[in-house]
Design a protein around this motif. Sequence first.
Motif, PDB file in Angstrom:
ATOM      1  N   PRO A 149      -2.876   3.041   0.698  1.00 14.95           N
ATOM      2  CA  PRO A 149      -4.333   2.955   0.563  1.00 14.95           C
ATOM      3  C   PRO A 149      -4.796   2.510  -0.819  1.00 14.95           C
ATOM      4  CG  PRO A 149      -3.744   4.966   1.712  1.00 14.95           C
ATOM      5  CD  PRO A 149      -2.458   4.361   1.212  1.00 14.95           C
ATOM      6  N   LEU A 150      -4.034   2.852  -1.854  1.00 11.14           N
ATOM      7  CA  LEU A 150      -4.429   2.468  -3.210  1.00 11.14           C
ATOM      8  C   LEU A 150      -4.328   0.958  -3.390  1.00 11.14           C
ATOM      9  CD1 LEU A 150      -2.595   5.349  -5.099  1.00 11.14           C
ATOM     10  CD2 LEU A 150      -4.830   5.356  -3.961  1.00 11.14           C
ATOM     11  N   VAL A 151      -3.327   0.352  -2.760  1.00  9.31           N
ATOM     12  CA  VAL A 151      -3.200  -1.104  -2.783  1.00  9.31           C
ATOM     13  C   VAL A 151      -4.385  -1.739  -2.063  1.00  9.31           C
ATOM     14  CG1 VAL A 151      -1.769  -3.061  -2.080  1.00  9.31           C
ATOM     15  CG2 VAL A 151      -0.681  -0.935  -2.866  1.00  9.31           C
ATOM     16  N   LEU A 152      -4.714  -1.205  -0.899  1.00  8.66           N
ATOM     17  CA  LEU A 152      -5.798  -1.772  -0.095  1.00  8.66           C
ATOM     18  C   LEU A 152      -7.161  -1.567  -0.756  1.00  8.66           C
ATOM     19  CD1 LEU A 152      -4.608  -0.735   3.481  1.00  8.66           C
ATOM     20  CD2 LEU A 152      -4.130  -2.817   2.194  1.00  8.66           C
ATOM     21  N   ILE A 153      -7.331  -0.466  -1.475  1.00 12.12           N
ATOM     22  CA  ILE A 153      -8.584  -0.238  -2.211  1.00 12.12           C
ATOM     23  C   ILE A 153      -8.741  -1.274  -3.317  1.00 12.12           C
ATOM     24  CG2 ILE A 153      -9.660   1.348  -3.871  1.00 12.12           C
ATOM     25  CD1 ILE A 153      -8.795   3.645  -2.033  1.00 12.12           C
ATOM     26  N   LEU A 154      -7.660  -1.612  -3.997  1.00  9.63           N
ATOM     27  CA  LEU A 154      -7.723  -2.644  -5.034  1.00  9.63           C
ATOM     28  C   LEU A 154      -8.065  -4.011  -4.435  1.00  9.63           C
ATOM     29  CD1 LEU A 154      -4.717  -1.705  -7.357  1.00  9.63           C
ATOM     30  CD2 LEU A 154      -7.149  -1.579  -7.906  1.00  9.63           C
ATOM     31  N   ILE A 155      -7.504  -4.311  -3.266  1.00  5.46           N
ATOM     32  CA  ILE A 155      -7.844  -5.578  -2.607  1.00  5.46           C
ATOM     33  C   ILE A 155      -9.326  -5.602  -2.261  1.00  5.46           C
ATOM     34  CG2 ILE A 155      -7.463  -6.994  -0.550  1.00  5.46           C
ATOM     35  CD1 ILE A 155      -4.578  -5.995  -0.532  1.00  5.46           C
TER      36      ILE A 155
END
Length: 467
Positions: free
Chosen positions: A150-156
């Motif tokens: 989720p942290l990767v997707l939040i950055l995207i």
Amino acid sequence: MKSVFERVVLIVVCLVLLCGLGATAYAGTFSRYWADDYCYAAVVQRDGLIRGTLYWYQNGGNRFAAFLAVGLIERLGQASVVFLPSGLLIAWAAAASFALNALVKLAGWKVHRLWLATASLGWVFFLTYTSPDRLQTLYWRMGLLHYSLPLVLILIQAGVVLGGLTTGKPARLVWISAANGLLALFCAGLSETAAALQTTLYLLLAAGLVIWGGGGKRNGLVLLSGGLMASLLALLIMALSPANEWRQALLPPPPSAGAWGGALLRYTIDFVRDTLRTLPLPLGMWLAFCGVLGYLLNGNKPRNSGLAGWALLAAGIIGTAAAMAPSVYAGLQYPAGRALMTARFPLMSGLGLAAAAWGNWLKGRLPSASHQWVSAAGLVGLLLVGAYVLRATQLPLKEAQMLAVKAARWDARQAEILSQRAAGLQTIRVREVDVVSTLEDLTPQPEHWVNGCAADYYQVEQIIAER
């Protein structure tokens, strides 16, 4: 780049950070199926992707996107878990670069791509290095999907939103918002902690636009609406899951909103204080790293950087509380280490971005004559951070040694299970061995939940780990 020395320093630091992340990726190659992995994979085997998702939502858990992710990963076979940590780290660095690039473009700054690469790699390295539980958030598939992906997707999403703010076409904003909403729905569906953090971040961005948005306020709110509505929808979907009944029986909701709020405030303060107390050196290096990079933003005249730093720090702490809220709601418990990974992200990010803003603010307060020697001192500081990263790389290398031993035991045990199954046995007996730390594993009791999920996965009646 103002000088060859600056370019060389940033290249060296980038290479060192790549070494650190590479060591972490190497440790991840010893990942295997552990605990919940068997449960998810067994349902995928039996029911497939769509029916399996519906079954899991009704009986297993409310994290609908996590099951979808497992269903897609299972198509690549069991060996895919070996490459998941590496894939996550690569995607994380790319997403951080994407978000930072959108941020500097929105600010109207001209930043060399080497600066972006250094900042992105450093962001990911320090987040993974300070993870409250690396095994359960980087090396274990389900922990990775629930708390790190989720942290990767939040950055995207941050990159999409910040990048969209620079376009002046309202019709295009609607399409961007809708596409971003689909990504937000998937991200929030990975876990309650991700949904709570993501929703809070969208609300904070919306509040910032209302207060400081100026003429672009309307377009900005249109852009945010897709992600915010998707986050709220994901929370609603998870709240309506029939599987919540058995989970709340084990971890009942708090007796009142006041009790929940009081525990959340106390635990958030404890977590922030514990981070400052237990990680003084890595935290100091992270702040120095961000402060120096903020100062070295070439040719950028700081504008309200000091105030921005305080706003970013406040947003980080609020995000930390939001990420902890679901765990506290479940029985007023302090979040487990894996759930704290989602809380560590906004805290570390808020501190780092604030340090970068204050470094940029300092640049505008110092006399021009001092910029050259302060920049040189900052570059030396970056080299010291690089030296620290090299030293810190010993940790994932030690983890790799430990994981390699346990992975060999796991491989031998699986070979034994498959051999007995091939011989026609439906009650499998293996020796009880230590194949993973901090997670539950096969026991002498065939009715234990891990034994049951593993038996379903291997398609036998029982698996017993004998002492």
